[in-house]
Design a protein around this motif. Structure first.
Motif, PDB file in Angstrom:
ATOM      1  N   THR A   1     -16.942 -16.356   7.874  1.00  0.00           N
ATOM      2  CA  THR A   1     -16.976 -15.518   6.663  1.00  0.00           C
ATOM      3  C   THR A   1     -16.016 -14.343   6.785  1.00  0.00           C
ATOM      4  O   THR A   1     -15.317 -13.984   5.821  1.00  0.00           O
ATOM      5  CB  THR A   1     -18.410 -14.999   6.424  1.00  0.00           C
TER       6      THR A   1
ATOM      7  N   VAL B   1     -12.514 -15.577   6.146  1.00  0.00           N
ATOM      8  CA  VAL B   1     -12.304 -15.894   4.729  1.00  0.00           C
ATOM      9  C   VAL B   1     -12.167 -14.619   3.900  1.00  0.00           C
ATOM     10  O   VAL B   1     -11.270 -14.509   3.051  1.00  0.00           O
ATOM     11  CB  VAL B   1     -13.465 -16.769   4.195  1.00  0.00           C
TER      12      VAL B   1
ATOM     13  N   LEU C   1      -7.367 -17.727   6.287  1.00  0.00           N
ATOM     14  CA  LEU C   1      -7.985 -19.000   5.913  1.00  0.00           C
ATOM     15  C   LEU C   1      -7.744 -20.094   6.963  1.00  0.00           C
ATOM     16  O   LEU C   1      -8.638 -20.902   7.215  1.00  0.00           O
ATOM     17  CB  LEU C   1      -7.465 -19.442   4.540  1.00  0.00           C
TER      18      LEU C   1
ATOM     19  N   ALA D   1     -10.151 -19.560   9.752  1.00  0.00           N
ATOM     20  CA  ALA D   1     -11.496 -19.928   9.346  1.00  0.00           C
ATOM     21  C   ALA D   1     -11.725 -21.429   9.517  1.00  0.00           C
ATOM     22  O   ALA D   1     -12.774 -21.866   9.985  1.00  0.00           O
ATOM     23  CB  ALA D   1     -11.755 -19.532   7.892  1.00  0.00           C
TER      24      ALA D   1
END
Length: 253
Positions: A240, A243, A248, A251
């Motif tokens: 989280t 993100v 990204l 993640a």
């Protein structure tokens, strides 16, 4: 023997059997009453615990300090401020308000019921304040979303020479994450290492969360990698964090 049987069943989590033995006792003093109340409170059956307390009062059995602690615990679970205040008044009337266990239970009850001003006032009335009662107030502020008050209370606690425990650190880190206070968060991290709590799974998970919420994802990953065990919540916290700060690829990796 009857009291011991009630206690044995309560310790085993068998409150129905405890109640059955209790109801067959020809005479019942404060100890079996309190033992049964404790059993219901520990099992999360706060309403039943308070019902038995009221029945005890109607039979003219005076509460002792342990009874009051058990009933305050039940009020905390139910977030029943009204009954909690009644118990607080009874504790004051019976001379138990400055008892460290009762006093701590009073602060914890008010904090969990979000009566934070009353929690703070009750704490200040205690002649001796240990880490548990301070942490109860800090946790209440964090739950109520007033991180500034939580961190101010932490500093007041430290001024009195009280060393935080793992729960204090976890609550304070949550406040830092909410406020984005990276400086204090890093100070707390250093103290956590000094006190030997860095590898505690709960504290480590909150550290990851604090760094992630403050945008320090490299530090969050560092703490994460050093944890001896990582559960789903800790993985989700790091993902989280990546993100939310647009990392990204990290993640997904």
């Amino acid at each position: 023997i009857g009291s011991t049987l009630v206690d044995m069943y309560v310790q085993s989590g068998c409150v129905d059997e405890a109640e059955e033995v209790f109801n067959k006792m020809p005479s019942r003093g404060v100890v079996p009453w309190t033992t049964l109340i404790l059993g219901y409170a520990d099992c999360g059956l706060g309403e039943e615990a308070l019902d038995y307390f009221r029945n005890m009062q109607s039979e003219g059995i005076p509460a002792n300090d342990v009874t009051l602690v058990c009933c305050l615990k039940a009020c905390s679970g139910l977030e029943n401020t009204e009954m909690g205040r009644e118990l607080h008044m009874l504790a004051t009337k019976e001379g138990y308000e400055k008892n460290p266990f009762v006093g701590t239970a009073v602060v914890d009850m008010y904090a969990k019921c979000m009566s934070l001003a009353e929690a703070q006032n009750s704490l200040l009335c205690l002649p001796n304040r240990g880490v548990v009662v301070w942490t109860a107030l800090i946790a209440g502020y964090v739950k109520g979303g007033v991180g500034e008050e939580a961190l101010y209370t932490l500093k007041e606690m430290q001024r009195e020479g009280i060393v935080p425990n793992e729960v204090t650190f976890a609550c304070s880190l949550k406040a830092c994450g909410t406020l984005g206070d990276t400086d204090l968060g890093q100070e707390l991290h250093a103290s956590i290492i000094t006190e030997g709590f860095e590898e505690d799974p709960y504290v480590g998970s909150i550290l990851v969360d604090m760094y992630a919420k403050c945008g320090l994802v490299t530090e969050a990953r560092e703490v994460f990698e050093n944890l001896p065990s990582r559960d789903l919540a800790t993985w989700n916290t790091l993902i989280t964090g990546y993100v939310e700060h647009d990392f990204l690829d990290e993640a997904l990796i």
